[in-house]
Enzyme design. Structure first.
Site, PDB file in Angstrom:
ATOM      1  N   HIS A   1      -6.767   9.254  -0.198  1.00  0.00           N
ATOM      2  CA  HIS A   1      -7.298   9.545   1.414  1.00  0.00           C
ATOM      3  C   HIS A   1      -6.430   9.985   2.610  1.00  0.00           C
ATOM      4  O   HIS A   1      -6.859  10.035   3.414  1.00  0.00           O
ATOM      5  CB  HIS A   1      -7.645   7.950   1.680  1.00  0.00           C
ATOM      6  CG  HIS A   1      -6.651   6.922   1.902  1.00  0.00           C
ATOM      7  ND1 HIS A   1      -6.236   6.122   0.941  1.00  0.00           N
ATOM      8  CD2 HIS A   1      -5.676   6.991   2.696  1.00  0.00           C
ATOM      9  CE1 HIS A   1      -5.337   5.384   1.119  1.00  0.00           C
ATOM     10  NE2 HIS A   1      -4.711   5.866   2.288  1.00  0.00           N
TER      11      HIS A   1
ATOM     12  N   ASP B   1      -7.200   1.296   3.230  1.00  0.00           N
ATOM     13  CA  ASP B   1      -6.696   1.903   4.116  1.00  0.00           C
ATOM     14  C   ASP B   1      -7.752   3.659   4.328  1.00  0.00           C
ATOM     15  O   ASP B   1      -7.385   4.472   4.748  1.00  0.00           O
ATOM     16  CB  ASP B   1      -5.422   2.641   4.108  1.00  0.00           C
ATOM     17  CG  ASP B   1      -4.892   3.388   5.208  1.00  0.00           C
ATOM     18  OD1 ASP B   1      -5.318   3.334   6.307  1.00  0.00           O
ATOM     19  OD2 ASP B   1      -4.180   4.271   5.039  1.00  0.00           O
TER      20      ASP B   1
ATOM     21  N   HIS C   1       0.775  -1.276  -0.053  1.00  0.00           N
ATOM     22  CA  HIS C   1       0.033   0.005  -0.002  1.00  0.00           C
ATOM     23  C   HIS C   1       0.981   1.206  -0.009  1.00  0.00           C
ATOM     24  O   HIS C   1       1.843   1.435   0.937  1.00  0.00           O
ATOM     25  CB  HIS C   1      -1.031  -0.084   1.094  1.00  0.00           C
ATOM     26  CG  HIS C   1      -1.661   1.238   1.375  1.00  0.00           C
ATOM     27  ND1 HIS C   1      -2.739   1.724   0.520  1.00  0.00           N
ATOM     28  CD2 HIS C   1      -1.473   2.196   2.428  1.00  0.00           C
ATOM     29  CE1 HIS C   1      -3.155   2.596   0.976  1.00  0.00           C
ATOM     30  NE2 HIS C   1      -2.492   3.225   2.129  1.00  0.00           N
TER      31      HIS C   1
ATOM     32  N   ASP D   1       0.898   5.125   0.024  1.00  0.00           N
ATOM     33  CA  ASP D   1       0.002   6.541  -0.081  1.00  0.00           C
ATOM     34  C   ASP D   1       0.538   7.489  -1.004  1.00  0.00           C
ATOM     35  O   ASP D   1       1.709   7.772  -1.223  1.00  0.00           O
ATOM     36  CB  ASP D   1       0.257   6.992   1.334  1.00  0.00           C
ATOM     37  CG  ASP D   1      -0.470   6.359   2.236  1.00  0.00           C
ATOM     38  OD1 ASP D   1      -1.712   6.143   2.011  1.00  0.00           O
ATOM     39  OD2 ASP D   1      -0.080   6.160   3.416  1.00  0.00           O
TER      40      ASP D   1
END
Length: 1005
Positions: free
Chosen positions: A576, A372, A260, A262
């Site tokens: 996000h 997330d 993951h 970001d």
């Protein structure tokens, strides 16, 4: 014989630390190291390779925050060393065992091709030499600061390149050749799995005793003075422990290699581009050595970055995508927030993401991958299914503070009744290392055991990237079928979902939003970023509408590429950790800059299209404060302004307050500047609760337990300072040239000031409130409260393509935990026969609570979180001046609330000229809204009209195309036909509650 667990574990730890780990790399020979420090922003390999490099010793301090340094490594394979058993270790100065949150590097061959990344848990490089045995490598090292400060999350200057200073952050460690003992390394992996399993087993179990005795035998066999010579015998001693199969009823885990990443968070997007290259390079290197390894990665934006900046690496990714080993997932442009983006934005996340995956990688993704994001809108199931997806995955709900969803595998039902098959990995992490503790937690935690047998676990270092390591793959291999553990297999997510759905078709249903009982402050933090998003969404809508109208009416070229770029920029900014306001200062500074640029570009498109409609060179637009029926398809029977309405009047009251009346509403503002009465002429009913006010400002202490920008904890309610205790700085009345009357109230507090402008326009059914907030507080929350004389059991808050009802009481822990919720453009507070709509232009955080009513019964207080002042990750978040608009409409139903939301957020532009009245569509409906008009994404010139039912009931709409159309057909949300076609240019449709309908109109050429 000593066989207790603590004894063998203590012996293992010392043996591993002092003997086995050093035996993995028994010999080291340094490489020659030289460096070139990049003066400013990162440069590509071609710019770095020909620079003057300086000799660099071990221990050299380097790297001011956010800078880059290129290191050149050179040397020759040591005499007598085997290339097959040689690799390079590279310590760039790693300060902790935390990949993705400090210095990272990417290694290049002399020809510029990417080799692999280096980070704290993967700091080796494969040995590659020329024919003479010489090695030359270049490493681009990024001196990213540890902004999180070992997760202390204190205020830091390192969150922006402009404030981070010039201090060197890192000290160069050892870089050189190492001889690798493969058998010692394999023994180390054996021990890690068995010792980890031992800690999880009951001490009275036979398996526990067997592992203790086996490890003791292994420790007796291996010679600490000759680990290399006895490692094979040691492995043979414990081999039976690793071949004993799992129980037949063991849980099955599908392990998905993952990282993951970001798209921005504690680093800017420019650094994410490099993190993607490092992580994908690592995954590709593992694929060369592990034929069963499968790696899944989401976010089309990240693949697009790789394609732009590292085309050769992208070509290698595409090759592995075709082989089914590198798996694009999610189908979205980025892993966006889902609470705050508008409905059309959520659709475009999939339209742009799935188009990229389809066109550039030949893949049609079917699973939504959002591990997330901070809660999940109840509108998503319909959007997910309407964009061609079958499955949904998230992990974040395991973070909820109070309540946990009762299932890990279930059908999720949205506001319109659509369901999507959903899985929450019971591992409770998307960064698993596949340790025995994590695997057994997954098995024990799985809430659907008995009915289902399979779950998914994403493994690999994430957030800051890095991905899986060879140690994780070794753990997976040993855990494939091992007594005491669930069975583990590495596979793609689609295989898991297909199996899970087939096994559990009658899974239970969760209806409504998946609310995260954490991170409620993200509805409010970084107001400028949120306002930029709201305004960019509005301008995208207008740009598409006017461009489509100009293209159809005048033949003006439709700006496909410009609109596509604008959308993709906005979609990125909905990531996000950007839109929620939880990134470093650098990220939000750039977000504000980017939104300003996007809005300028979109305004140019709108003006160009309008000019084509009225004749080039004319003044193109006349602003109109309300949507006009039938024009611009913003309208759904909203009345045009009544130009005959009387001007609003005002008078001073004896107590120093003001009464304002426009014939529709009468408002009383007392000497404190509070709206203590608001009565509409139609019902004659008082809106404001007795003793209350419609515009109370309250300053709350805002000191979250853990995550500043993310959280609002419920104790904020117990620390409140009303800002209406005394008279304001000033209270004035201003008569507008348009016949409006405004009461202007100025109030100072702390180091800040708020100016409220309360306006009644002629004939307007709503009181408008503009707030100009000059904000200079720290760890405070400013809320606006409206005390409404309504006995409401629920509040209705707009979400994408509809609204969601939430109770106003706290009977259960679930209801009490939802003390702050997200709303889009409006909230409606109502009782049978009467309601009040409160609309906003940039506020998302709300709360609605029952309050005791003077005189008996109860009323309802709506709170709106206007602005915060968190200290981490941006210590100066939202300092400065902000302007917000709110509208309060009494005697309002849901339809009126929708109208107020559109009025505040989409002020309609009216064209004056030859084509002024020629809207593309005429609509007739009480509740169906025409949300979007655009030309088809495939550049065919067809016209797309998107509608939705807005009130939550059955809706009928008559649609007529006002241009030469060969008929229309219904499509999915990606504009692909669904089989329902109409030959006529007019159609009457019946929509179920909150249903989204997309119509494609074929133009006659």
């Amino acid at each position: 014989m000593h066989d207790d667990r603590s004894h063998v574990q203590a012996r293992l730890r010392r043996f591993t630390r002092e003997r086995l780990e050093p035996a993995v790399h028994p010999e080291f020979q340094p490489l020659q190291v030289a460096h070139w420090s990049v003066p400013d922003e990162p440069v590509p390999f071609t710019d770095a390779v020909d620079r003057e490099y300086e000799p660099t010793p071990v221990g050299w301090t380097w790297g001011r925050a956010w800078s880059s340094t290129w290191f050149r490594l050179s040397g020759r394979l040591p005499e007598g060393w085997s290339p097959e058993h040689t690799e390079i270790v590279c310590d760039l100065g790693f300060t902790a065992d935390r990949p993705g949150f400090q210095v990272e590097g990417l290694a290049f061959r002399p020809d510029g091709s990417v080799l692999k990344a280096v980070s704290p848990r993967s700091h080796h490089l494969p040995f590659e030499a020329d024919a003479e045995g010489d090695v030359t490598l270049y490493i681009e090292a990024a001196a990213n600061p540890d902004v999180a400060g070992e997760w202390t999350f204190a205020a830091t200057p390192f969150g922006d390149k402009l404030t981070s200073g010039d201090v060197a952050l890192y000290r160069l460690g050892a870089i050189g050749f190492v001889r690798r003992d493969e058998t010692a390394w394999e023994l180390l992996q054996d021990i890690r799995v068995l010792s980890g399993l031992l800690l999880e087993l009951p001490q009275d179990s036979p398996r526990h005793h067997a592992i203790v005795r086996g490890l003791e035998r292994m420790l007796d066999i291996v010679d600490p003075d000759d680990v290399a010579g006895t490692a094979t015998l040691a492995r043979e001693a414990i081999a039976p422990l690793l071949t004993s199969p799992a129980h037949a009823s063991s849980h099955r885990i599908v392990a998905v290699g993952h990282a993951h990443i970001d798209s921005a968070w504690l680093w800017p997007t420019r650094e994410t581009i490099r993190k993607v290259a490092r992580t994908f390079a690592n995954a590709l290197e593992l694929m060369q050595r592990h034929p069963d390894f499968v790696f899944a990665a989401s976010s089309a934006q990240q693949y697009a970055w790789l394609e732009e900046h590292h085309p050769a690496l992208f070509a290698r990714v595409r090759e592995q995508v075709r082989a089914g080993r590198f798996v694009p997932v999610g189908g979205m442009w980025v892993e966006s927030d889902t609470n705050m983006p508008g409905g059309e934005s959520m659709i475009r996340q999939f339209l742009h993401g799935k188009r990229y995956f389809r066109e550039r990688l030949g893949v049609e993704t079917e699973e939504v991958w959002l591990p997330d994001s901070f809660g999940y809108s109840a509108a998503l199931p319909q959007i997910v299914r309407g964009t061609g997806n079958r499955w949904f995955l998230t992990q974040k709900l395991s973070w909820s503070q109070v309540n946990q969803l009762p299932h890990h595998t279930f059908w999720w039902e949205g506001i319109d009744g659509t369901r999507v098959f959903t899985h929450l990995p019971p591992a409770d992490t998307y960064n698993s290392e596949l340790t025995p503790a994590e695997l057994l937690h997954t098995e024990r935690n799985f809430k659907d055991a008995g009915a289902a047998t399979t779950s998914l676990v994403p493994f690999g270092f994430g957030d800051g990237g890095g991905g899986p390591t060879r140690e994780m793959l070794a753990a997976a291999e040993r855990s494939r079928d091992l007594e005491g553990l669930p069975r583990v297999e590495i596979a793609a997510p689609s295989g898991f979902f297909a199996d899970a759905e087939a096994e559990y078709p009658d899974a239970p249903v969760w209806s409504g939003e998946m609310y995260l009982e954490l991170h409620r402050g993200t509805y409010t933090s970084q107001l400028r970023t949120k306002q930029g998003n709201r305004r960019s969404e509005r301008l995208l809508h207008e740009a598409e509408l006017w461009s489509a109208t100009a293209a159809v009416r005048t033949g003006e070229p439709y700006p496909y590429d410009e609109l596509r770029r604008a959308w993709e920029n906005v979609l990125l900014l909905q990531f996000h950790d950007i839109l929620p306001g939880s990134s470093i200062a650098w990220v939000h500074r750039e977000a504000e800059r980017d939104h300003a640029r996007i809005q300028e570009e979109l305004t140019t498109i709108i003006d160009r299209s309008a000019a084509a409609l009225v004749g080039r060179g004319s003044t193109p637009l006349v602003a109109n404060p309300m949507p006009l029926p039938g024009h611009g398809v913003d309208a759904f029977a909203i009345a045009a302004p009544d130009e005959t309405a009387s001007a609003a009047t005002w008078e001073r009251r004896p107590d120093g307050g003001v009464l304002v009346d426009n014939g529709v509403l009468r408002a009383v503002i007392d000497p404190r500047g509070l709206v203590v009465s608001l009565v509409d002429a139609v019902s004659g009913r008082e809106t404001v609760a007795p003793g209350g006010a419609a515009n109370r400002l309250v300053l709350h202490r805002d000191t979250p337990n853990e995550w500043d920008a993310w959280d609002i904890d419920d104790h904020y309610r117990r620390n409140a300072t009303p800002l209406d205790a005394g008279h304001p700085d000033s209270l004035d009345v201003v008569a507008g040239d348009d016949g409006s009357a405004a009461v202007v109230v100025v109030r100072s507090f702390g180091a800040s000031r708020v100016t409220q402008r309360l306006t009644l326009a002629p004939g307007a059914p709503a009181l408008d409130l503009e707030l100009v907030i000059d904000w200079h507080e720290s760890q405070k929350l400013l809320k606006l409260y409206t005390d409404i004389d309504v006995h409401a059991d629920v509040s209705a808050a707009e979400t994408q393509f509809g609204h969601i009802n939430r109770v106003t009481h706290e009977n259960t822990s679930w209801e009490a935990a939802r003390f702050e919720f997200c709303a889009h453009r409006w909230v409606h507070i109502g009782e049978p026969g009467y309601g009040v709509a409160v609309a906003n232009d940039s506020t998302y955080g709300h709360d609605a609570r029952r309050t005791p009513r003077t005189g008996g019964g109860r009323s309802t207080t709506l709170g709106m979180s206007l602005i915060r002042a968190p200290r981490f990750p941006d210590p100066v978040a939202d300092q400065g001046t902000h302007t917000l608009r709110i509208a309060l409409r009494p005697n309002a139903g849901i339809r009126d609330a929708v109208a107020e939301g559109y009025r505040l957020n989409r002020p309609v532009r009216r064209v004056v000229g030859d084509h002024a009245a020629e809207a593309l569509f005429a609509l007739r409906s009480e509740t169906v809204v025409a949300e979007t008009v655009k030309l088809a994404d495939d550049e065919s010139g067809d016209v797309i009209l998107r509608l939705y039912e807005s009130a939550g009931g059955r809706g009928s709409v008559s649609v007529t195309a006002l241009f030469d159309s060969a008929g229309c057909e219904r499509t999915d949300l990606l504009e692909r036909p669904t089989g329902d076609a109409h030959d006529a240019s007019s159609a009457t449709l019946e929509l179920r509650p909150f249903e989204i309908v997309t119509l494609r109109y074929r133009r006659r050429r």
